[in-house]
Design an enzyme around this catalytic site. Structure first.
Site, PDB file in Angstrom:
ATOM      1  N   GLU A 124      37.556  34.555 -73.418  1.00  9.77           N
ATOM      2  CA  GLU A 124      36.530  35.605 -73.379  1.00  9.77           C
ATOM      3  C   GLU A 124      36.226  35.939 -74.828  1.00  9.77           C
ATOM      4  OE1 GLU A 124      35.304  38.921 -74.378  1.00  9.77           O
ATOM      5  OE2 GLU A 124      36.936  39.864 -73.254  1.00  9.77           O
ATOM      6  N   LYS A 159      51.351  34.004 -77.370  1.00  8.03           N
ATOM      7  CA  LYS A 159      51.262  33.956 -78.830  1.00  8.03           C
ATOM      8  C   LYS A 159      50.840  35.349 -79.268  1.00  8.03           C
ATOM      9  CE  LYS A 159      48.941  33.571 -82.097  1.00  8.03           C
ATOM     10  NZ  LYS A 159      48.815  34.550 -83.246  1.00  8.03           N
ATOM     11  N   CYS A 161      34.723  44.548 -76.414  1.00 11.57           N
ATOM     12  CA  CYS A 161      33.873  43.385 -76.168  1.00 11.57           C
ATOM     13  C   CYS A 161      32.631  43.756 -75.368  1.00 11.57           C
ATOM     14  CB  CYS A 161      34.654  42.286 -75.450  1.00 11.57           C
ATOM     15  SG  CYS A 161      35.674  42.889 -74.100  1.00 11.57           S
ATOM     16  N   GLU A 184      26.449  38.871 -81.794  1.00 15.19           N
ATOM     17  CA  GLU A 184      27.329  40.039 -81.862  1.00 15.19           C
ATOM     18  C   GLU A 184      27.800  40.303 -83.285  1.00 15.19           C
ATOM     19  OE1 GLU A 184      31.481  41.596 -79.780  1.00 15.19           O
ATOM     20  OE2 GLU A 184      31.239  39.465 -80.235  1.00 15.19           O
ATOM     21  N   GLY A 209      39.187  37.081 -77.569  1.00 11.50           N
ATOM     22  CA  GLY A 209      39.094  37.043 -79.020  1.00 11.50           C
ATOM     23  C   GLY A 209      37.699  36.687 -79.486  1.00 11.50           C
ATOM     24  N   GLY A 217      38.093  31.148 -79.906  1.00  6.71           N
ATOM     25  CA  GLY A 217      37.991  30.596 -78.557  1.00  6.71           C
ATOM     26  C   GLY A 217      37.475  29.173 -78.554  1.00  6.71           C
TER      27      GLY A 217
END
Length: 530
Positions: free
Chosen positions: A266, A185, A303, A394, A242, A247
Site C-alpha cells: 500500500e 522487518k 495515507c 502525492e 510505505g 513498494g
C-alpha cells in the site's frame, strides 16, 4: 518493565550476530534515544526464514480456535505492556499520547476481530459439490474447496502507524489468522516500540504453545535486510505500507525470483476530493472546515490525507475559497516522523512554490521546532492541471492543491486521467449526485473507497472496509490491507476430489463438525451432508 535489548528476535531465540548498529531518534528534538539496535545479518535472515518454514508445517494444522486463542493472547500481552509501550512510542515518533493510545486500541480491535472470525470459521469459504454416479453422460466427482495459508509472510513496519500498521498491525494479524508465520522487518524510526510489541507476540506464542518460528522480528535497512527477506525462497508473500519507491522496489525483487511471490504494498495516494455545484453553494462552511482539518490531520502523514480539491467554477466559488483560506490559515503543522520525511516534504513544497502555473493560495500557522512541517495549500486551473499531471502526485505531509475546472466536461476529463488512489471523495446534494452519476462511475474505477459527503482520513476497521486501490496506490488493486477481507492476501484456494471423508479438513467433512456456513451444491447451509 520489558528490557529493550536491540537484538533480533528469531522465533523463541535471541540473536546478536550483527556488527552494524543504529539508534532511534526523537524527531521533535533530534535527541538520540538511549537504545542501540543491531542490524540483522544474512545468516539471521536465513535462520528466521527457515524457522518460519518449519513452523508453517505445524501452524497450518492448528484449528481456528487455537489460532484465535493465540491472537487473543497477543492482545493480553500488548495490554500488559501498559504505559511503557505508549511512552516509548511517543518518544520515537513525537506523536501525541492520545493518538498512540487510540492506535493501540485500533491494533487490539483488529486482532480481536480476526480472532472472532476464526472462531466462527465460515471465512474459509467452504464449497462442496457432492458426487453423482448416475449423472449422464459422465459421472460427477465429489469436489470440496476451501482456503489455506500460503506460507511464511514478511511484513514491513510502517513509519506513520507504529502500532496499527507495524509489528502487530493489520498485515501481521491477517497473516497469522490465515495460518501463516510472520517475519517483521521493523521500521528504523521506532525500533524500541517494535521490540516491545514483538516480545508481547513471542510471549503469547509461548503461552499458547505455538511452534518456534511462528514469529520473528529483524532490524536493518530495507534495501539490504528487506530485499534479502523478500528474495528468500521460503518466503511466500509480503505486506507493506510505505512509499511508492519502497513498494515498487520490493515488488520488482519479488517478481524476479525463480518463484515469484505476491507483494501487497500500500503505497499511498492523493485521495482527490470533488465538490459538486449545489454543495459548493450550500455546504461551504462544513466542507471548508472538514477539508482543512483532513489535509493537516496527523501533520498530513496519513495515507488518506486529501491532496487534491476539485470543483467546477461557478458563482459560489469565490465565497467558498475565502472561507477555505480562513480555515486553512488556522491550521498548524508539527514535527514529522523522521528527518528524511521532513526534508522530502520541504524540498517538494519548495519546488512547487517556484512553479509559475501554481499559486500558493494559503499557508497554515508557522510551527517552531525541529523537523516541523507547515501546512501549504496551492491552487491552479483545470487547463494547467491537464498539462502537468505531476500535480496529481502525492506529497507526504500537510499540503493539498485546489484545481478549479471551467466546466463539468473538464472535471470529468480530469477524473478519467487520474491514476489509482486509495480513496476518492465527492461532496454533493442528492441532485448533484444524481446529475453526476458519470463522475461516480469513473471514480469507482479509480479508487478502493468512495466517500460521499465526508473526508477520507479515518479508516474504519470493519468487515466491509477496502483500504486499497488500483496501481500505483497499491501493487495489487484486488486486495485490501484493512478489514477481514485482508486475510485473502495470504491464502490460496485448494480443492479435494474424491477424498475420503475422514481425510478431509474438518470444515469439509460430511458431518460439518464445526457448524460453519458452507456452499453445498450451490446452496448456503450449515446442514450435514447425508
Amino acid at each position: 518493565m520489558v528490557t529493550i535489548e536491540g537484538i533480533q528476535l528469531i522465533g523463541f531465540d535471541n540473536s546478536a550476530a550483527g556488527n552494524e548498529h543504529f539508534s532511534s531518534i526523537n524527531p521533535a528534538t533530534g535527541e538520540v534515544l538511549q537504545y542501540t539496535f543491531r542490524k540483522a545479518t544474512e545468516s539471521e535472515v536465513n535462520i528466521a526464514s527457515e524457522k518460519a518454514a518449519s513452523a508453517f508445517q505445524i501452524y497450518r494444522r492448528k484449528s481456528g480456535i487455537e489460532k484465535a486463542i493465540f491472537l487473543e493472547t497477543i492482545v493480553d500481552e500488548i495490554q500488559n505492556l501498559g504505559d511503557q509501550l505508549i511512552e516509548t512510542c511517543c518518544a520515537e515518533t513525537a506523536l501525541p499520547k492520545a493518538r498512540i493510545e487510540g492506535e493501540r486500541s485500533r491494533t487490539l480491535h483488529q486482532l480481536l476481530m480476526f480472532a472472532a472470525m476464526l472462531r466462527e470459521g465460515s471465512w474459509l469459504d467452504a464449497r462442496i459439490e457432492t458426487a453423482d454416479a448416475m449423472r449422464s453422460p459422465l459421472p460427477k466427482p465429489d469436489i470440496r474447496y476451501l482456503h489455506i495459508g500460503l506460507g511464511p509472510v514478511v511484513v514491513f513496519g510502517a513509519s506513520n502507524f507504529p502500532l496499527a500498521f507495524s509489528v502487530a498491525g493489520g498485515d501481521t494479524a491477517s497473516a497469522l489468522a490465515a495460518g501463516c508465520p510472520v517475519i517483521v522487518k521493523a521500521h528504523s524510526a521506532h525500533p524500541a516500540t517494535a521490540e516491545l510489541v514483538a516480545k508481547a507476540i513471542r510471549a503469547a506464542a509461548t503461552k499458547t504453545q505455538m511452534p518456534d518460528g511462528i514469529f520473528s522480528l529483524l532490524h536493518g535497512d530495507g534495501q539490504v535486510v528487506g530485499i534479502k527477506l523478500v528474495t528468500h525462497p521460503q518466503v511466500k508473500a509480503v505486506g507493506l505500507t510505505g512509499s511508492f519507491t519502497a513498494g515498487k522496489a520490493l515488488y520488482d525483487a519479488a517478481v524476479k525470483r525463480k518463484e515469484p511471490i505476491p507483494v501487497y504494498a500500500e503505497m499511498g495516494s492523493t485521495n482527490p476530493v470533488f465538490i459538486l455545484p449545489e454543495a459548493l453553494q450550500t455546504q461551504q462552511e462544513k466542507i471548508a472546515k472538514g477539508f482543512a482539518a483532513s489535509v493537516t490531520l496527523g501533520v498530513g502523514q496519513f495515507c488518506t490525507n486529501p491532496g487534491l480539491l476539485v470543483y467546477e467554477k461557478n458563482t459560489s466559488a469565490a465565497a467558498f475559497l475565502q472561507r477555505l483560506a480562513r480555515e486553512f490559515e488556522n491550521t498548524s503543522g508539527g514535527p514529522m516522523l523522521t528527518e528524511i520525511i521532513f526534508k522530502s516534504y520541504e524540498q517538494r513544497i519548495a519546488h512547487r512554490a517556484t512553479l509559475q502555473h501554481l499559486e500558493v493560495f494559503a499557508d497554515g500557522k508557522k510551527t517552531t521546532g525541529k523537523h516541523c512541517a507547515d501546512p501549504v495549500l496551492f491552487k491552479t486551473t483545470g487547463d494547467i492541471f491537464e498539462k502537468h499531471p505531476d500535480l496529481a502526485e502525492e506529497i507526504f505531509g500537510p499540503t493539498s492543491t485546489i484545481v478549479e475546472m471551467e466546466s463539468k466536461s473538464q472535471l470529468l476529463a480530469a477524473a478519467k486521467n487520474l491514476s489509482g488512489h486509495l480513496t476518492a471523495t465527492v461532496h454533493g446534494t442528492d441532485n448533484d449526485l444524481a446529475s453526476h452519476r458519470d463522475l461516480l462511475d469513473i471514480l469507482e474505477q479509480k479508487a478502493g473507497r468512495i466517500v460521499i459527503n465526508g473526508f477520507p482520513t479515518g479508516v474504519e476497521v470493519c468487515h466491509a472496509m477496502v483500504h486499497g486501490g488500483p496501481y500505483p496506490a497499491t501493487t495489487d488493486g484486488r486486495s485490501t490491507s484493512v478489514g477481514t477481507a485482508s486475510i485473502f492476501r495470504f491464502t490460496r484456494a485448494v480443492c479435494f476430489q474424491n477424498m475420503p471423508d475422514q481425510l478431509l479438513p474438518a470444515e469439509l467433512q460430511n458431518e460439518n463438525p464445526l457448524g460453519i456456513w458452507r456452499l453445498v451444491n450451490g446452496i448456503r447451509t450449515k446442514d450435514r451432508i447425508q
